[in-house]
Design a protein around this motif. Structure first.
Motif, short mmCIF file in Angstrom:
data_model
loop_
_atom_site.label_atom_id
_atom_site.label_comp_id
_atom_site.label_asym_id
_atom_site.label_seq_id
_atom_site.Cartn_x
_atom_site.Cartn_y
_atom_site.Cartn_z
N LEU A 256 22.95 -89.72 -75.97
CA LEU A 256 24.80 -89.70 -76.27
C LEU A 256 24.53 -91.08 -77.58
O LEU A 256 24.14 -92.19 -77.38
N ASN A 257 25.64 -90.33 -78.31
CA ASN A 257 26.22 -91.37 -79.45
C ASN A 257 27.49 -91.49 -79.82
O ASN A 257 27.69 -90.36 -79.74
N PRO A 258 27.59 -92.47 -80.33
CA PRO A 258 29.40 -92.04 -80.70
C PRO A 258 29.34 -91.83 -82.45
O PRO A 258 30.62 -91.13 -82.13
N ASP A 259 29.13 -91.02 -82.83
CA ASP A 259 28.90 -90.24 -83.92
C ASP A 259 28.64 -88.33 -83.31
O ASP A 259 28.55 -88.68 -82.75
N GLY A 260 28.75 -87.67 -84.67
CA GLY A 260 29.31 -86.10 -84.53
C GLY A 260 29.99 -85.26 -84.17
O GLY A 260 31.16 -85.90 -84.17
N THR A 261 29.90 -84.17 -84.60
CA THR A 261 31.48 -83.55 -83.98
C THR A 261 32.04 -82.88 -83.60
O THR A 261 32.55 -82.83 -82.67
N ALA A 262 30.56 -82.54 -81.60
CA ALA A 262 30.64 -81.87 -80.69
C ALA A 262 30.56 -82.88 -79.98
O ALA A 262 29.98 -83.34 -79.23
N LYS A 263 31.88 -83.35 -79.54
CA LYS A 263 32.24 -84.43 -78.94
C LYS A 263 32.65 -83.96 -77.13
O LYS A 263 33.44 -82.74 -77.17
N PHE A 264 32.25 -84.75 -76.35
CA PHE A 264 32.64 -84.20 -75.03
C PHE A 264 33.55 -86.23 -74.62
O PHE A 264 33.75 -86.78 -75.22
N THR A 265 34.02 -85.77 -73.88
CA THR A 265 34.66 -86.86 -72.61
C THR A 265 34.28 -87.91 -72.00
O THR A 265 33.62 -86.73 -70.75
N PHE A 266 33.66 -88.73 -71.46
CA PHE A 266 33.26 -89.77 -70.46
C PHE A 266 34.04 -89.58 -69.22
O PHE A 266 35.30 -89.39 -69.39
N SER A 267 33.20 -89.43 -68.21
CA SER A 267 34.27 -88.56 -67.23
C SER A 267 34.61 -89.91 -66.20
O SER A 267 35.79 -89.67 -65.68
N GLY A 268 34.43 -90.52 -66.84
CA GLY A 268 34.37 -92.40 -66.20
C GLY A 268 33.38 -91.80 -64.55
O GLY A 268 33.35 -93.42 -63.72
N VAL A 269 32.33 -91.64 -64.91
CA VAL A 269 31.30 -91.84 -63.67
C VAL A 269 29.70 -91.87 -64.43
O VAL A 269 29.70 -91.70 -65.65
N GLY A 270 29.27 -92.60 -64.30
CA GLY A 270 28.06 -93.11 -64.57
C GLY A 270 26.82 -94.53 -63.60
O GLY A 270 27.56 -94.92 -62.80
N ILE A 271 25.86 -94.32 -64.45
CA ILE A 271 24.59 -95.46 -63.82
C ILE A 271 24.56 -96.31 -64.54
O ILE A 271 24.58 -95.95 -66.01
N TYR A 272 24.80 -97.58 -64.36
CA TYR A 272 23.97 -99.01 -65.28
C TYR A 272 23.01 -99.68 -64.76
O TYR A 272 23.21 -99.89 -63.45
N GLN A 273 22.64 -100.36 -65.38
CA GLN A 273 21.62 -101.34 -65.26
C GLN A 273 22.80 -102.57 -65.29
O GLN A 273 23.24 -102.79 -65.90
N PRO A 274 21.81 -103.32 -64.85
CA PRO A 274 22.91 -105.05 -64.94
C PRO A 274 22.54 -105.36 -66.31
O PRO A 274 23.78 -105.89 -66.85
N GLY A 275 21.42 -105.36 -66.68
CA GLY A 275 21.18 -106.45 -68.18
C GLY A 275 22.29 -105.49 -69.03
O GLY A 275 23.03 -106.48 -69.86
#
Length: 231
Positions: free
Chosen positions: A148-167
């Motif tokens: 994923l990156n914040p740039d580019g033209t073909a963007k999708f919407t973040f669903s609000g579901v994700g997995i994260y490292q505590p760091g």
């Protein structure tokens, strides 16, 4: 893996419904919105769930209890004022531990298969993306070759579901409010955020009209079967 449901938002756009009821407890398809998450998390094998809350949070604790009715263990992370997404997660870190954890927005409805999501090292986050809904046509992030990156033209919407490292949240002081997007964009710049495109059901329950539309859909049909995400 532990899971966290974000439930501290005030739900301003849902007023007057949220003046007396926290948004995750609004009824949809015959049960509270948050109950759909709890059922699917339990079905996916999650046993330990953390729920943060602020506005009318005592109602959540009273309604959901310790989670035994869903076969899970619920612990709560109360906030005097809502700390935003990253701040709420950082505040709950003592309950989440040192291993990667799943986070689900409490104000979405989805058939994402939570148990199918994986966070591969050295990534700091793995996000589920969906097609852009009418109310968010510009999208959030581009997805290319699983990154994923914040740039580019073909963007999708973040669903609000994700997995994260505590760091990812190490720089946030507990009790401070902090947004998630800046942390994600910094990690994306280092190539440390992966993603998948979910083509199944997803609804952002942001207005009374959207809540009513989903409620009518669920009451007039069988509950949707969980679909796996596709890369």
């Amino acid at each position: 893996m532990k899971a966290m449901i974000l439930a501290a938002g005030r739900g301003e756009r849902m007023r007057p419904l949220t003046d007396h009821t926290p948004k995750p407890l609004l009824m949809v398809g015959g049960k509270p919105l948050i109950a759909w998450h709890l059922e699917r998390l339990a079905a996916a094998g999650f046993e330990d769930i953390v729920i943060n809350h602020a506005h009318l949070g005592e109602q959540l604790e009273t309604k959901l209890g310790n989670g035994s009715q869903w076969g899970v263990r619920i612990r709560y992370s109360p906030e005097k004022i809502a700390l935003e997404t990253a701040g709420g997660i950082a505040n709950a870190m003592p309950l989440l531990g040192d291993a990667p954890f799943l986070v689900v927005n409490g104000d979405v409805f989805t058939d994402i298969d939570f148990g199918a999501l994986k966070l591969a090292a050295p990534n700091l986050a793995h996000l589920v993306m969906v097609d852009n809904p009418p109310q968010h046509a510009a999208g959030d992030f581009s997805l290319l070759d699983g990154k994923l990156n914040p740039d580019g033209t073909a963007k999708f919407t973040f669903s609000g579901v994700g997995i994260y490292q505590p760091g990812l949240f190490a720089g946030i002081v507990r009790g401070d409010a902090a947004k998630l997007a800046p942390l994600l964009k910094t990690a994306m710049a280092d190539g440390l955020v992966s993603g998948v495109h979910h083509r199944g059901q997803w609804h952002d329950i942001g207005t009374p009209e959207r809540l009513q539309a989903l409620d009518s859909q669920l009451l007039s049909s069988q509950p949707p079967v969980a679909n796996k995400v596709r890369g």
